[in-house]
Design a protein around this motif. Structure first.
Motif, mmCIF file in Angstrom:
data_model
loop_
_atom_site.group_PDB
_atom_site.id
_atom_site.type_symbol
_atom_site.label_atom_id
_atom_site.label_comp_id
_atom_site.label_asym_id
_atom_site.label_seq_id
_atom_site.Cartn_x
_atom_site.Cartn_y
_atom_site.Cartn_z
ATOM 1 N N ASP A 90 -90.955 25.529 -63.539
ATOM 2 C CA ASP A 90 -91.050 25.333 -64.984
ATOM 3 C C ASP A 90 -90.895 23.867 -65.393
ATOM 4 O OD1 ASP A 90 -91.398 28.019 -65.476
ATOM 5 O OD2 ASP A 90 -89.316 28.375 -66.025
ATOM 6 N N VAL A 91 -91.571 23.532 -66.474
ATOM 7 C CA VAL A 91 -91.369 22.272 -67.173
ATOM 8 C C VAL A 91 -90.656 22.648 -68.468
ATOM 9 C CG1 VAL A 91 -92.487 20.339 -68.339
ATOM 10 C CG2 VAL A 91 -93.421 21.208 -66.172
ATOM 11 N N VAL A 92 -89.565 21.951 -68.779
ATOM 12 C CA VAL A 92 -88.760 22.266 -69.957
ATOM 13 C C VAL A 92 -88.868 21.130 -70.963
ATOM 14 C CG1 VAL A 92 -86.406 22.680 -70.782
ATOM 15 C CG2 VAL A 92 -87.176 23.689 -68.622
ATOM 16 N N LEU A 93 -89.116 21.488 -72.221
ATOM 17 C CA LEU A 93 -89.166 20.517 -73.300
ATOM 18 C C LEU A 93 -87.866 20.611 -74.086
ATOM 19 C CD1 LEU A 93 -90.545 18.457 -75.160
ATOM 20 C CD2 LEU A 93 -91.650 20.399 -76.320
ATOM 21 N N VAL A 94 -87.068 19.561 -74.045
ATOM 22 C CA VAL A 94 -85.806 19.505 -74.780
ATOM 23 C C VAL A 94 -86.119 18.855 -76.124
ATOM 24 C CG1 VAL A 94 -83.437 18.659 -74.787
ATOM 25 C CG2 VAL A 94 -84.501 19.356 -72.633
ATOM 26 N N THR A 95 -85.864 19.606 -77.215
ATOM 27 C CA THR A 95 -86.334 19.192 -78.535
ATOM 28 C C THR A 95 -85.279 18.586 -79.440
ATOM 29 O OG1 THR A 95 -85.994 21.416 -79.378
ATOM 30 C CG2 THR A 95 -88.191 20.896 -78.512
ATOM 31 N N SER A 109 -81.596 23.551 -64.538
ATOM 32 C CA SER A 109 -82.531 22.623 -63.908
ATOM 33 C C SER A 109 -83.924 23.235 -63.903
ATOM 34 C CB SER A 109 -82.084 22.290 -62.481
ATOM 35 O OG SER A 109 -82.115 23.451 -61.684
ATOM 36 N N ALA A 110 -84.917 22.385 -63.717
ATOM 37 C CA ALA A 110 -86.315 22.806 -63.682
ATOM 38 C C ALA A 110 -87.090 21.751 -62.896
ATOM 39 C CB ALA A 110 -86.863 22.945 -65.090
ATOM 40 N N ARG A 111 -88.374 22.011 -62.705
ATOM 41 C CA ARG A 111 -89.210 21.042 -61.988
ATOM 42 C C ARG A 111 -89.215 19.713 -62.731
ATOM 43 N NH1 ARG A 111 -94.770 19.427 -62.123
ATOM 44 N NH2 ARG A 111 -95.255 20.962 -63.704
ATOM 45 N N ALA A 112 -89.316 19.772 -64.053
ATOM 46 C CA ALA A 112 -89.326 18.553 -64.856
ATOM 47 C C ALA A 112 -88.742 18.844 -66.235
ATOM 48 C CB ALA A 112 -90.747 18.016 -65.001
ATOM 49 N N VAL A 113 -88.110 17.819 -66.802
ATOM 50 C CA VAL A 113 -87.543 17.912 -68.148
ATOM 51 C C VAL A 113 -88.207 16.842 -69.010
ATOM 52 C CG1 VAL A 113 -85.448 17.674 -69.535
ATOM 53 C CG2 VAL A 113 -85.344 18.787 -67.295
ATOM 54 N N LEU A 114 -88.756 17.292 -70.136
ATOM 55 C CA LEU A 114 -89.367 16.386 -71.103
ATOM 56 C C LEU A 114 -88.433 16.259 -72.299
ATOM 57 C CD1 LEU A 114 -92.973 17.933 -71.249
ATOM 58 C CD2 LEU A 114 -92.088 16.236 -69.629
ATOM 59 N N ALA A 115 -88.373 15.071 -72.871
ATOM 60 C CA ALA A 115 -87.618 14.850 -74.111
ATOM 61 C C ALA A 115 -88.630 14.666 -75.231
ATOM 62 C CB ALA A 115 -86.727 13.626 -73.997
ATOM 63 N N ALA A 133 -89.831 12.580 -68.449
ATOM 64 C CA ALA A 133 -90.829 11.943 -69.317
ATOM 65 C C ALA A 133 -90.385 12.117 -70.764
ATOM 66 C CB ALA A 133 -92.211 12.553 -69.111
ATOM 67 N N VAL A 134 -90.801 11.166 -71.611
ATOM 68 C CA VAL A 134 -90.497 11.207 -73.042
ATOM 69 C C VAL A 134 -91.825 11.264 -73.784
ATOM 70 C CG1 VAL A 134 -89.374 10.018 -74.964
ATOM 71 C CG2 VAL A 134 -88.435 9.819 -72.654
ATOM 72 N N LEU A 135 -91.944 12.213 -74.704
ATOM 73 C CA LEU A 135 -93.176 12.340 -75.475
ATOM 74 C C LEU A 135 -93.398 11.099 -76.319
ATOM 75 C CD1 LEU A 135 -92.650 15.327 -74.663
ATOM 76 C CD2 LEU A 135 -93.543 15.964 -76.892
ATOM 77 N N ALA A 136 -94.640 10.625 -76.358
ATOM 78 C CA ALA A 136 -94.997 9.496 -77.216
ATOM 79 C C ALA A 136 -95.092 9.946 -78.664
ATOM 80 C CB ALA A 136 -96.323 8.888 -76.768
ATOM 81 N N GLU A 137 -95.401 11.227 -78.865
ATOM 82 C CA GLU A 137 -95.457 11.817 -80.204
ATOM 83 C C GLU A 137 -95.084 13.287 -80.091
ATOM 84 O OE1 GLU A 137 -100.094 13.079 -80.692
ATOM 85 O OE2 GLU A 137 -99.633 10.972 -81.013
ATOM 86 N N PRO A 138 -94.409 13.843 -81.093
ATOM 87 C CA PRO A 138 -93.941 15.232 -81.017
ATOM 88 C C PRO A 138 -95.036 16.234 -81.402
ATOM 89 C CG PRO A 138 -93.136 14.249 -83.025
ATOM 90 C CD PRO A 138 -93.878 13.165 -82.283
ATOM 91 N N THR A 139 -96.098 16.259 -80.613
ATOM 92 C CA THR A 139 -97.236 17.154 -80.854
ATOM 93 C C THR A 139 -97.615 17.832 -79.550
ATOM 94 O OG1 THR A 139 -98.851 15.432 -80.321
ATOM 95 C CG2 THR A 139 -98.144 15.593 -82.643
ATOM 96 N N ALA A 140 -98.512 18.813 -79.643
ATOM 97 C CA ALA A 140 -99.019 19.466 -78.432
ATOM 98 C C ALA A 140 -99.708 18.434 -77.526
ATOM 99 C CB ALA A 140 -99.974 20.594 -78.799
ATOM 100 N N ALA A 141 -100.440 17.512 -78.127
ATOM 101 C CA ALA A 141 -101.095 16.452 -77.348
ATOM 102 C C ALA A 141 -100.050 15.577 -76.659
ATOM 103 C CB ALA A 141 -101.995 15.602 -78.247
#
Length: 151
Positions: A90-95, A109-115, A133-141
């Motif tokens: 899993d990839v987890v998005l921490v919001t 834990s997961a394969r990857a954690v996104l902020a 990784a950190v999202l450049a913008e808080p969108t699906a893209a």
């Protein structure tokens, strides 16, 4: 990837949102329009999480807005065992920073954690669990770009 929504413990009232009865942000101050008079067009009501940092309110204040900030919801951790657990692939998005605290507190834990953004990434770093990784913008893209950046 799996998506698990988190619901606030209390929902805001259904009546029209006003600042009446809501605590004002410590960042609240009177600001003037260019003519020196306070104008309604210069005022913004900012309903946020009870745990929200003052970053947005402070930024708006520095741009000349009169900010009325009020808690609209409170994020609280799920009590007891989680109804799900991330799996190794899993990839987890921490919001939010509150979610980062709970993620670390539970030792997940997961394969990857996104902020979702830099404030959440900072919280993860401070907790000793930096985001992959950190999202450049808080969108699906933004999510897709962050996942693709993982390689």
């Amino acid at each position: 990837m799996r998506w698990v929504p988190a619901l606030p413990r209390r929902w805001p009232g259904s009546r029209r949102s006003t600042a009446h009865g809501c605590p004002r942000s410590t960042a609240h101050k009177e600001s003037s329009t260019s003519s020196g008079r306070l104008g309604a067009a210069n005022r913004i009501f900012l309903p946020q999480s009870a745990q929200a940092r003052p970053l947005l309110a402070d930024g708006l204040l520095s741009m000349g807005w009169q900010v009325v900030s009020a808690p609209a919801y409170e994020t609280v951790p799920v009590q007891g065992p989680l109804p799900w657990r991330p799996e190794a692939e899993d990839v987890v998005l921490v919001t939010a920073s509150s979610a980062a605290h709970e993620w670390v507190r539970r030792g997940l834990s997961a394969r990857a954690v996104l902020a979702i953004g830099e404030p959440t990434a900072r919280s993860l770093r401070e907790l000793g669990a930096p985001a992959d990784a950190v999202l450049a913008e808080p969108t699906a893209a933004g999510v897709l770009a962050a996942v693709e950046s993982l390689g």
